[in-house]
Write an enzyme that holds these catalytic residues in place. Structure first.
Site, PDB file in Angstrom:
ATOM      1  N   HIS A 199       4.294   6.768   6.075  1.00  0.00           N
ATOM      2  CA  HIS A 199       2.849   7.358   6.173  1.00  0.00           C
ATOM      3  C   HIS A 199       1.754   6.342   7.570  1.00  0.00           C
ATOM      4  CE1 HIS A 199       0.567   5.477   3.009  1.00  0.00           C
ATOM      5  NE2 HIS A 199      -1.146   5.527   3.987  1.00  0.00           N
ATOM      6  N   ASP A 208     -25.483  14.878 -26.748  1.00  0.00           N
ATOM      7  CA  ASP A 208     -25.481  15.039 -28.002  1.00  0.00           C
ATOM      8  C   ASP A 208     -24.424  16.242 -27.694  1.00  0.00           C
ATOM      9  OD1 ASP A 208     -27.269  13.871 -28.416  1.00  0.00           O
ATOM     10  OD2 ASP A 208     -28.504  14.929 -28.010  1.00  0.00           O
ATOM     11  N   HIS A 262       0.743  -1.144  -0.216  1.00  0.00           N
ATOM     12  CA  HIS A 262       0.171  -0.144  -0.395  1.00  0.00           C
ATOM     13  C   HIS A 262       0.781   1.301  -0.301  1.00  0.00           C
ATOM     14  CE1 HIS A 262      -2.659   2.804   1.089  1.00  0.00           C
ATOM     15  NE2 HIS A 262      -1.933   3.626   2.038  1.00  0.00           N
ATOM     16  N   GLU A 288       1.367   5.054  12.842  1.00  0.00           N
ATOM     17  CA  GLU A 288      -0.282   5.206  13.756  1.00  0.00           C
ATOM     18  C   GLU A 288      -0.071   3.684  13.876  1.00  0.00           C
ATOM     19  OE1 GLU A 288      -4.690   5.478  12.602  1.00  0.00           O
ATOM     20  OE2 GLU A 288      -3.563   6.049  11.119  1.00  0.00           O
ATOM     21  N   ASP A 289       0.385   3.031  12.883  1.00  0.00           N
ATOM     22  CA  ASP A 289      -0.205   1.173  12.796  1.00  0.00           C
ATOM     23  C   ASP A 289       0.394   0.370  13.196  1.00  0.00           C
ATOM     24  OD1 ASP A 289      -1.831   2.126  11.831  1.00  0.00           O
ATOM     25  OD2 ASP A 289      -1.950   1.376   9.705  1.00  0.00           O
ATOM     26  N   ASP A 304      -3.489   8.777  -1.070  1.00  0.00           N
ATOM     27  CA  ASP A 304      -3.737   7.754  -0.163  1.00  0.00           C
ATOM     28  C   ASP A 304      -4.971   6.562   0.180  1.00  0.00           C
ATOM     29  OD1 ASP A 304      -4.104   5.955   2.099  1.00  0.00           O
ATOM     30  OD2 ASP A 304      -4.130   7.353   3.615  1.00  0.00           O
TER      31      ASP A 304
END
Length: 709
Positions: free
Chosen positions: A72, A259, A48, A76-77, A139
């Site tokens: 990034h 059109d 990712h 956090e993860d 992201d």
């Protein structure tokens, strides 16, 4: 599946070897940090961030943005801390990563407050470094491309969030390619059946239109070549979500949209753009009123192009966009095209777009500071995220972009907040006009100001820009707070005087105890609450009264004869001081104040039957008197029984005006016989002035009876 080696090969086009090595190092760091983690699709998680970096590489973003893209999700993860990341990659990259991390959980279908709070975080992060939002948009784009792995309900939530916030932000930053892909992917997830049917219809229509498009393209290309001009001509593909949006907003059929045939001409220079415009207008007849010059007057996001509609062969309508290569790149990539983050070239269009984006972000920051809460902030910002601009001029020729439906008040606040706060009237194309009149492109607007003026609450009914709305609310809020504190002080002082003390003589221990109990941080907060009518001054005064007098002295607010000093009313109606419409008090009338929760002090005549039941309630009413220094005008309602005759209304108005009054309103209702009833609203300064006007009106032969309502 993308690899870091493939990405490195692409980066050799515009980054040097050291920068590419730094990007690779960030990848390997992220790979190690995310070791063992997998996406919903089952792929290793590191795919990712690598894909996000690849998207940014397609925009030729700088190496720090690519490193931040790789990292990034690390803070956090994973167990990596901000300090640890900063030690490895420096403060700039870490700041971008930290900014993106704060934007990860924008829950737009949970609590509205959480949505608004998180949007504020986005604005604050963008203000620090605008690359934060570019990484976040990339992201989001990769997440949308792989959304199929998510449960249907989560797909819909993320798609709605994308359409509400991310796609409009991309549009506002001029990143059209990214905006269109986000919209189409979100549309596909949020309305899968509608997307499927429109896509099928587009494919079918494309086959039927192929010959027509090829013929027109060839005609345009041949004519440009005959005039000795280079450049490319191509048909523009309509996107699914834009087709759906037009069908929905304009109420037109799919056939009507298809059109219209759209083409883009890309030239070498600005001069060639205008020459090409002459060529296409010579080839096909232009549609009157359908030409827009966004080169001379760029859009708010820096977009530049010439737009024209033409009557083509076979009774079809053609849309043509004409722009330079540089403008085309900026139209596609927006601020990502800005050379501030690149080591090659110089693009005036991109720099202009970047500066406009920074100005917009700074404007958001200003609104965020003034907004009372996050809900108010996001409400004002959403207006700015969906602009349909008009372009107006100041008297000195400066151009201002405003949303469709903007008024002179919006223009005044666009010039400067102080101009908006002090504006009293305006001239549009040198003619006096109402402040509520919607502006049209090309008009010249002049704002007339006076130092004593201030914003009117009624302006909130017609202003459309977030800046104007937030500035007006901020001013009124500050003004209301100041007036509430002052009124609260006067009310509390009034009741404390009945206990033989003043606010300055209150025991600090007793006062602090009351503030703690009521959970107020300061005396002003308590006074504001009293002024707004949320807390009774009578009760607060009783709590604060001296202990030795408390058992013996009781407050008395009934009348002036019993020793209470009446509160003086100055006459200028503030935001927490209101005159009751039921009885219309004017100077000279005996008055009583009714304390209304949330509104402050409402002033009635003492004989008003609406307060008869509470007049003796010391907690709700307070004895008042008029101040001697009043120069305001007050509205009075009169009822007249008159004999019908020609020109009588004019006579009544002239008579009242001759006595120094303004006639605001006149209504006539028929009654039995020869008499009619006339209702008049007039302005007076006091009871003496009213008596003078009534005498003059009674002296008219046609007036049989006159009474104040």
């Amino acid at each position: 599946m993308p690899t870091v080696d493939a990405l490195s090969d692409r980066l050799t086009e515009y980054l040097d070897l050291q920068q590419i090595k730094a990007v690779r190092r960030a990848y390997y760091y992220a790979e190690q940090a995310h070791d063992g983690q997998r996406r919903k699709s089952g792929e290793p998680y590191v795919t990712h961030p690598l894909a996000v970096a690849s998207i940014l590489a397609g925009m030729h973003m700088d190496h720090q943005s690519l490193m931040a893209a790789m990292l990034h999700d690390v803070i956090e993860d994973t167990e990596v801390s901000r300090d640890g990341l900063e030690g490895q990659f420096g403060q700039t990259v870490t700041d971008i990563v930290d900014g993106v991390s704060k934007l990860t959980h924008l829950e737009f279908e949970t609590r509205a407050e959480a949505q608004a709070e998180n949007f504020q975080k986005m604005v604050l992060a963008m203000a620090v470094d605008i690359r934060v939002i570019l990484v976040k948009l990339a992201d989001r784009l990769h997440n949308m491309r792989t959304l199929g792995a998510m449960p249907p309900e989560k797909q819909r939530r993320i798609a709605r969030e994308t359409l509400d916030i991310y796609a409009p932000v991309a549009a506002r930053l001029g990143m059209r390619d990214l905006q269109l892909e986000l919209e189409d992917l979100a549309f596909q997830s949020y309305h899968p059946m509608r997307s499927k049917y429109i896509r099928r219809a587009v494919v079918q229509a494309r086959g039927q239109r192929k010959d027509v498009i090829a013929t027109i393209e060839e005609s345009l290309r041949t004519r440009l070549k005959q005039e000795g001009m280079g450049g490319s001509v191509s048909g523009r593909e309509k996107h699914l979500y834009s087709i759906y949006s037009k069908m929905k907003s304009k109420g037109i059929s799919f056939a009507e949209i298809m059109d219209v045939f759209a083409f883009r001409v890309v030239t070498e220079s600005v001069d060639d753009c205008y020459r090409a415009l002459g060529v296409v207008h010579n080839l096909y007849k232009p549609v009157p009123g359908r030409f827009k010059d966004y080169i001379a007057i760029p859009k708010a996001n820096g977009y530049q192009s010439l737009h024209t509609d033409l009557f083509g062969a076979r009774d079809i309508t053609i849309e043509v966009q004409i722009r330079t290569k540089e403008m085309d790149a900026v139209a596609s990539q927006g601020i990502a095209e800005h050379s501030h983050y690149k080591i090659y070239g110089d693009s005036s269009s991109a720099i202009d777009g970047y500066n406009r984006a920074r100005k917009w972000v700074q404007g958001l920051l200003e609104m965020q500071k003034r907004a009372g809460n996050s809900m108010e902030f996001i409400e004002t910002v959403k207006t700015d995220l969906f602009p349909d601009e008009v372009y107006v001029f100041s008297p000195k020729g400066r151009i201002y972009e405003l949303p469709h439906g903007a008024t002179p008040v919006d223009f005044a606040y666009a010039v400067h907040t102080d101009v908006g706060n002090s504006c009293v009237s305006c001239r549009i194309n040198r003619h006096l006009s109402p402040l509520s009149q919607p502006l049209q492109s090309g008009q010249t607007v002049e704002i007339i100001t006076t130092p004593s003026a201030q914003p009117n609450m009624a302006w909130l009914n017609f202003v459309v820009t977030g800046k104007a709305r937030s500035a007006i609310r901020h001013f009124l809020k500050v003004q209301q707070r100041g007036e509430s504190v002052e009124l609260g002080r006067r009310l509390l002082t009034q009741f404390l005087s009945n206990y033989g003390t003043t606010l300055d003589d209150i025991d600090p221990v007793v006062l602090n105890s009351l503030l703690d109990e009521a959970q107020f941080g300061s005396l002003d907060e308590l006074l504001e609450d009293i002024g707004m009518g949320n807390r009774m001054a009578y009760v607060v005064a009783r709590r604060l009264r001296p202990v030795d007098n408390g058992a013996e002295v009781e407050a008395d607010t009934g009348s002036s004869s019993s020793g209470a000093v009446p509160l003086a009313i100055e006459g200028a109606e503030g935001m927490v001081l209101h005159y009751a419409r039921c009885c219309g008090p004017i100077p000279g009338d005996s008055i009583t104040g009714h304390i209304s929760s949330g509104r402050g002090l409402v002033i009635h005549r003492t004989d008003c039957r609406n307060i008869a039941f509470m007049k003796d309630d010391a907690e709700k009413c307070i004895y008042l008197e008029w101040s001697a220094a009043i120069d305001e005008e007050f509205v009075v309602n009169l009822d007249l029984k008159i004999e019908s005759s020609r020109g009588l209304i004019a006579t009544l108005a002239t008579t009242a005006a001759g006595a120094g009054s303004n006639v605001l309103k006149v209504d006539i209702t028929e009654t039995e016989g020869q008499l009619n009833t006339v209702h008049m609203d007039i302005t007076v300064t006091d009871r003496i002035h009213l008596a003078k006007i009534m005498r003059k009106l009674k002296s008219l032969k046609a007036v049989h009876k006159l009474s104040r309502v």
